[in-house]
Design an enzyme around this catalytic site. Structure first.
Site, PDB file in Angstrom:
ATOM      1  N   GLU A   1      18.487   9.798   7.066  1.00 44.79           N
ATOM      2  CA  GLU A   1      17.798  11.321   6.755  1.00 44.79           C
ATOM      3  C   GLU A   1      16.169  11.077   6.673  1.00 44.79           C
ATOM      4  O   GLU A   1      16.225  10.979   5.653  1.00 44.79           O
ATOM      5  CB  GLU A   1      18.898  11.582   6.390  1.00 44.79           C
ATOM      6  CG  GLU A   1      18.676  13.779   6.560  1.00 44.79           C
ATOM      7  CD  GLU A   1      19.437  14.616   6.165  1.00 44.79           C
ATOM      8  OE1 GLU A   1      19.710  15.315   6.605  1.00 44.79           O
ATOM      9  OE2 GLU A   1      19.542  14.185   4.895  1.00 44.79           O
TER      10      GLU A   1
ATOM     11  N   LYS B   1      22.674  17.705  13.955  1.00 45.88           N
ATOM     12  CA  LYS B   1      23.752  17.389  12.357  1.00 45.88           C
ATOM     13  C   LYS B   1      24.617  19.114  12.525  1.00 45.88           C
ATOM     14  O   LYS B   1      23.842  19.790  12.690  1.00 45.88           O
ATOM     15  CB  LYS B   1      22.939  17.668  11.140  1.00 45.88           C
ATOM     16  CG  LYS B   1      23.347  17.965   9.430  1.00 45.88           C
ATOM     17  CD  LYS B   1      22.481  17.571   8.335  1.00 45.88           C
ATOM     18  CE  LYS B   1      22.999  17.977   7.406  1.00 45.88           C
ATOM     19  NZ  LYS B   1      21.823  17.857   6.263  1.00 45.88           N
TER      20      LYS B   1
ATOM     21  N   CYS C   1      24.683  13.434   6.573  1.00 46.49           N
ATOM     22  CA  CYS C   1      24.288  13.853   4.300  1.00 46.49           C
ATOM     23  C   CYS C   1      25.236  14.923   4.436  1.00 46.49           C
ATOM     24  O   CYS C   1      26.196  14.375   4.076  1.00 46.49           O
ATOM     25  CB  CYS C   1      23.028  14.108   4.329  1.00 46.49           C
ATOM     26  SG  CYS C   1      23.060  14.369   2.531  1.00 46.49           S
TER      27      CYS C   1
END
Length: 270
Positions: free
Chosen positions: A43, A113, A156
């Protein structure tokens, strides 16, 4: 699906797009020289700086990041995951976007995300990702590669939400990507165990490229990019310096674990 080597790249990205892309290319080349056919970047691989600076440069970061991924995938003839970079929504918000690119430079899969990191940590650091990032609204996809297996995307903070990975498992994922810029404070206690949990409960390989070290001011990442097998065994760990974690993705091992521990077949509440 064949047996092959996969790499989880570990970087120390900074508020300098060009410098980060040079670092990324060097580490991709290192992975390819060691035989990796699938290379994953963390990321924020192309830019890790203050939120207001990221927004100001978002269009350029997005354009150059995508071009970079397509170019290096073609140059090295490998499949590459760009684990997260900003793609503008408007002049105030971006999507934190992961992009999977094939050896011909073609887009295979894209994920925005969903879970945003809005957290006040005990070490005094406050993170408010939603101030500049628009949350995605779609579950991540699983890309069905005949050679590399079924590949599932995430980013993440998603790792703390097991229902997302159960969705990927339900869609047939053999390998799950968890690219991250995990904070040093939370990483020391939670990073490894969360990755192992996602591998074990879904009997999948985990590829977790990571950020490490100090990026700017108080921003510091945990490191320890990892490759983990479906039994939860850590096959490779990049430690706390920039580098590459490489290990074999083996369909025989995958089938063996799923036969010995067929938990996915025993689900009651699906």
């Amino acid at each position: 699906m064949k047996s092959y080597l996969a790499a989880a790249v570990q970087m120390t990205s900074v508020p300098d797009l060009e410098k980060n892309l040079v670092q990324a290319e060097e580490l991709i080349e290192l992975a390819v020289r060691q035989g990796a056919e699938l290379v994953t970047l963390p990321e924020n691989f192309s830019y890790l700086g203050r939120e207001e600076d990221k927004i100001a440069q978002a269009a350029a970061i997005a354009s150059k990041s995508e071009k970079f991924l397509r170019t290096v995938a073609q140059r090295f003839q490998v499949t590459i995951l760009g684990g997260g970079f900003p793609v503008p929504v408007d002049d105030r918000k971006v999507y934190n976007t992961a992009l999977l690119i094939g050896p011909s430079g073609e887009e295979l899969a894209c994920y925005q995300k969903v879970h945003l990191f809005d957290v006040n940590l005990p070490d005094g650091n406050t993170y408010h990702e939603s101030s500049t990032v628009q949350a995605g609204t779609q579950l991540p996809v699983v890309y069905p590669s005949t050679e590399l297996g079924h590949l599932g995307l995430s980013i993440c903070y998603d790792v703390r939400f097991p229902e997302l990975y159960r969705h990927l498992a339900y869609k047939g994922a053999d390998v799950m990507f968890i690219p991250a810029a995990f904070t040093a404070y939370t990483g020391k206690d939670h990073w490894q165990i969360l990755l192992q949990a996602r591998a074990i409960e879904n009997t999948c390989y985990i590829l977790a490229p990571a950020q490490t070290g100090k990026h700017y001011a108080l921003r510091q990442s945990h490191g320890h990019a990892m490759v983990i097998d479906p039994w939860g065994v850590i096959l490779a760990d990049a430690g706390d310096r920039p580098g590459v974690a490489i290990a074999e993705i083996n369909p025989v091992r995958l089938e063996q674990v799923r036969r010995q521990m067929p938990s996915l077949q025993h689900r009651v509440f699906v």
